[in-house]
Design an enzyme around this catalytic site. Structure first.
Site, PDB file in Angstrom:
ATOM      1  N   ASP A 224       8.203  -9.442   2.454  1.00 30.16           N
ATOM      2  CA  ASP A 224       7.282  -8.906   1.459  1.00 30.16           C
ATOM      3  C   ASP A 224       7.003  -7.421   1.719  1.00 30.16           C
ATOM      4  OD1 ASP A 224       5.434  -9.858  -0.690  1.00 30.16           O
ATOM      5  OD2 ASP A 224       3.901  -9.058   0.646  1.00 30.16           O
ATOM      6  N   GLU A 315      12.100  -7.099  -0.016  1.00 33.75           N
ATOM      7  CA  GLU A 315      11.438  -6.722  -1.255  1.00 33.75           C
ATOM      8  C   GLU A 315      11.126  -5.233  -1.121  1.00 33.75           C
ATOM      9  OE1 GLU A 315       7.552  -7.683  -4.012  1.00 33.75           O
ATOM     10  OE2 GLU A 315       7.331  -7.202  -1.918  1.00 33.75           O
TER      11      GLU A 315
HETATM   12  C1  GLC Z   1       4.627  -8.738  -3.023  1.00 41.00           C
HETATM   13  C2  GLC Z   1       4.535 -10.146  -3.575  1.00 41.00           C
HETATM   14  C3  GLC Z   1       3.334 -10.216  -4.466  1.00 41.00           C
HETATM   15  C4  GLC Z   1       2.098  -9.920  -3.647  1.00 41.00           C
HETATM   16  C5  GLC Z   1       2.237  -8.558  -2.975  1.00 41.00           C
HETATM   17  C6  GLC Z   1       1.191  -8.397  -1.917  1.00 41.00           C
HETATM   18  O1  GLC Z   1       4.882  -7.805  -3.998  1.00 41.00           O
HETATM   19  O2  GLC Z   1       5.725 -10.461  -4.227  1.00 41.00           O
HETATM   20  O3  GLC Z   1       3.217 -11.462  -5.069  1.00 41.00           O
HETATM   21  O4  GLC Z   1       0.964  -9.910  -4.465  1.00 41.00           O
HETATM   22  O5  GLC Z   1       3.468  -8.440  -2.310  1.00 41.00           O
HETATM   23  O6  GLC Z   1       1.490  -9.209  -0.818  1.00 41.00           O
END
Ligand code: GLC
Length: 590
Positions: A224, A315
Site C-alpha cells: 500500500d 501501489e
Molecule cells: C491505498 C488503499 C486505499 C487506502 C489508502 C490508505 O491507496 O488502496 O484503499 O485508503 O491506501 O491506506
C-alpha cells in the site's frame, strides 16, 4: 536475473533476462474481505467465508488472490488503518482461520498475496500510543512524523499539505498535562499517522512483520502507498495544481472519434493526484521520493530469503510509466499496478499508446507489464467506461453526480475492455465482482456511507463505497448469498439478482462465462507469457494485435468492421454476419 544495484534515477543498463516466476503472467484476483463472503451473518465478510468460496475462484481460473487488509484494525479506513500487523482482526476471524484459508487456497492451486500497509499505522497501534505518551524528541516520537507547529504558539500546522482524504495532513496532539502539543503528519485520515521511514527502527519492525507472514506461507505482498513513505527533506509547502488544470480531461465517455493525442490519465482524483500526461505536475514532496527505493531493496532481500518466487506488488501512483518502472527494477519489487492503463480513455489511439508505453517501460527493467481496470478505490469499470462526465476517480459517483453512465453501454464496454486486457502479455489484476459485470452502486444512501473521504469532505466527495458493496452469489438468497442473515455493511442494490454468480454460471454469453472462457484460453494459448505485435490494416478505431497464435481485435469506433476469416475463440458480444460491432472484442485463432 541480474540483481545489480543501479543509481536511483537510472534504469538498469545491464542485460536483464526476465525469469520464469509465476507472477510474470499471473491473473491475480483481488478479494475485499469485508464484501466477499460472510460466514457469521454479522454483515461483514470474513476469512472463513472466503475459504468456503475459494473453489469458485479456482473454477474461474485465476492464479492468485490478493486479500485487502484483514489485520487488527479499528476499521476507520476499512482495514487500511492497522493496529496490529501480526494478528487477524476479530471481525474477519483468527490466525487459525487465515492458516486454513491459505492451506485451502494452495490446495486449489491458488497463491495468496497479503496487503501490507507500511506508510502509516492506525492511531490505535501500540507504537503510536507509546509515542503519544512519550516526551517530544523521544525515540518513540521518532517512529512517526511529529513536528512543532508554526505561529507564536505553534497553533498552525507545520506546512500546508492537504490530506488525500480532504482537510489538513496534520493534527495536533494534546500533551499528558492537557496542554496543546506537537503536530503529527497523516497523508490519509487523522486516524492513520504516517510512520517515519527514515528511522531504522521502523524498517526493522517491518522486516519482522514480513517474515511473520512469509513464514506462515504467503506468496507475497501488495504494498500500500509504496510511493509515499519518504517525504522531501524539510517538508516544504506544496500547492497542488488546480483540479484538472494541467493534465487534461479523461473523456472516458467518448467513443473514439478523434485522433488527437490522448490523455493517459486522470488528474482529478482523490488517490492519484500525480497521474497525468504529457506534462506531469511538479512532484508533491510526499510522493515518489528517491529514498523509497532503498526500502524496497531491503524488502526484496527479505523475500529472497524464502523459496518459491514470492511477489511484491507496488501501489505507486506516480507518473509517467518510466517512473513507475523504477519500483520494479530487478532488485526492488516484482510488479507495479498500471494505473495509467486503468485511467486510459476508451479510445483506440489512447489504448494503443498506453499499451506500447507500458510494455516498453516495464520491459525496459525486465519486469512484466501489468494491467488492471478496477479495484476497491476506483469507480467500477462497468460504470466508468460509460461516464459522460470526467471520471472522478477516488471521489466516487453517487445520486447527484453528473454524467451518470448508461448501464448497458457500460457493461458492453467493460466486457470488451476486459477481453482486450486478458489477451495482453504480462500479469492482470481483477477486482471481485467484475467477473459478474457488477456496476458501481450509485444510489447508496448518505447515511450508509463509510469512506473517510465522504466525512472529511463533508459529503462533497462520495468516496469509494460504491465499488465496495458485498457481492452477489445466489440470486434468491438473503443478501444474495453473501451471508445467511441478509445483513450487509453496505446495503446491496435491489436489482442485483441477475448479477449473482448462480444466475450466470454455465450460461453462454454471461459475463461470468466470458471471464471463465477468457482465462482458460489465455492459459491454453500462453497469452500471459506471450509477446504483442500490432496488426495493421484495421483502421484507427480498432485496437488490433497478435499475441502468439491469437489475433485480438477491439472495435472502439461507431462502425462495424469486417472480420478476417478464422475461428473465433472468444467474443465479448455475439458476432453475426462476419462483422465486429462497436465496443466489442474478439480473439481469432491464427
Ligand atoms: C491505498 C488503499 C486505499 C487506502 C489508502 C490508505 O491507496 O488502496 O484503499 O485508503 O491506501 O491506506
Amino acid at each position: 536475473m541480474t540483481l545489480e544495484s543501479t543509481p536511483d534515477s537510472v534504469v538498469s543498463e545491464t542485460t536483464i533476462v526476465p525469469g520464469d516466476e509465476w507472477w510474470r503472467s499471473a491473473v491475480i484476483y483481488q478479494i475485499y474481505p469485508r464484501s466477499f463472503a460472510d460466514s457469521t451473518g454479522d454483515g461483514v465478510g470474513d476469512l472463513p467465508g472466503i475459504t468456503k468460496r475459494l473453489p469458485a475462484l479456482a473454477q474461474l481460473g485465476v492464479d492468485a488472490i490478493w486479500l485487502s487488509p484483514f489485520f487488527r484494525s479499528p476499521q476507520k479506513d476499512a482495514g487500511y488503518d492497522v493496529s496490529d500487523y501480526t494478528d487477524v482482526d476479530p471481525l474477519f476471524g483468527t490466525l487459525d482461520d487465515f492458516d486454513r484459508l491459505l492451506e485451502t487456497a494452495h490446495s486449489l492451486g491458488l497463491r495468496v498475496i497479503a496487503d501490507m500497509v507500511p506508510n502509516h499505522t492506525s492511531d490505535q497501534h501500540r507504537w503510536f500510543q507509546e509515542a503519544l505518551a512519550a516526551p517530544e524528541g523521544s525515540p518513540e516520537r521518532d517512529r512517526y512524523m511529529f513536528r512543532d507547529g508554526k505561529g507564536p504558539n505553534g497553533d498552525l500546522p507545520p506546512n500546508n499539505w492537504e490530506s488525500v482524504f480532504g482537510g489538513s495532513m496534520w493534527d495536533r496532539v494534546t500533551n499528558p498535562d492537557g496542554t496543546p502539543g506537537q503536530w503529527y503528519l497523516h497523508i490519509f485520515d487523522k486516524s492513520q499517522p504516517d510512520l517515519n521511514w527514515e528511522n531504522p527502527w521502523v524498517r526493522e519492525q517491518f522486516f519482522g512483520i514480513l517474515r511473520f507472514w512469509l513464514d506462515r506461507g504467503v506468496d507475497g505482498f501488495r504494498v500500500d502507498v509504496a510511493h509515499g513513505m519518504i517525504k522531501k527533506a524539510g517538508l516544504p509547502d506544496y500547492t497542488p495544481p488546480a483540479e484538472g488544470a494541467s493534465m487534461g480531461g479523461t473523456g472516458t465517455s467518448a467513443v473514439d472519434e478523434d485522433d488527437s493525442v490522448p490523455s493517459i490519465a486522470e488528474a482529478d482524483t482523490v488517490l492519484a493526484p500525480l497521474i497525468g500526461d504529457p506534462e506531469p505536475a511538479p512532484e508533491p514532496p510526499y510522493w515518489g521520493q528517491e529514498g523509497v527505493h532503498d526500502i524496497w531493496r531491503g524488502w526484496h532481500e527479505v523475500l529472497a530469503e524464502y523459496e518459491g518466487d514470492r511477489v511484491l506488488c507496488a501501489e505507486a501512483w506516480v507518473d509517467p510509466l518510466e517512473k513507475v518502472a523504477l519500483w520494479v527494477r530487478p532488485d526492488e519489487m516484482s510488479q507495479a499496478f498500471n494505473f495509467a492503463y486503468m485511467f486510459t480513455d476508451w479510445k483506440a489511439s489512447a489504448l494503443k499508446r498506453v499499451i506500447t508505453e507500458s510494455i516498453d517501460a516495464f520491459g525496459g527493467v525486465g519486469a512484466p507489464a501489468t494491467w488492471v481496470l478496477s479495484n476497491h478505490d476506483v469507480v467500477r469499470h462497468a460504470s466508468r467506461l460509460a461516464l459522460t462526465a470526467d471520471s472522478p476517480q477516488g471521489a466516487g459517483i453517487g445520486p447527484l453526480s453528473p454524467g451518470k453512465p448508461d448501464p448497458v453501454l457500460g457493461l458492453r464496454r467493460a466486457r470488451a475492455a476486459t477481453s482486450l486486457m486478458l489477451a495482453l502479455p504480462g500479469s492482470a489484476y481483477l477486482y471481485q465482482g467484475e467477473e459478474l459485470g457488477l456496476p458501481e452502486d450509485m444510489e447508496l444512501p448518505d447515511d450508509a456511507r463509510q469512506d473517510p473521504t465522504w466525512f472529511r469532505t463533508n459529503g462533497e466527495k462520495y468516496g469509494r463505497d460504491g465499488c465496495r458493496v458485498p457481492i452477489p452469489w445466489e440470486s434468491d438468497k438473503p443478501a444474495y448469498g453473501f451471508n445467511a442473515s441478509g445483513k450487509s455493511w453496505l446495503p446491496q442494490p435491489k436489482d442485483w439478482a441477475p448479477f449473482a454468480r448462480d444466475a450466470q454460471e454455465g450460461i453462454p454469453g454471461s459475463t461470468l462465462s466470458l471471464y471463465t472462457d477468457a482465462l482458460r484460453l489465455r492459459r491454453e494459448h500462453g497469452l500471459g507469457t506471450g509477446a504483442l505485435s500490432w496488426e495493421p490494416g484495421y483502421g484507427k478505431k480498432v485496437v488490433a494485435f497478435r499475441n502468439g497464435d491469437v489475433l485480438v481485435l477491439t472495435n472502439l469506433g461507431k462502425v462495424a468492421v469486417e472480420l478476417p476469416v478464422g475461428d473465433i475463440l472468444l467474443s465479448s458480444e455475439e458476432i453475426t454476419g462476419g462483422a465486429l460491432p462497436t465496443d466489442t472484442t474478439v480473439w481469432i485463432q491464427l
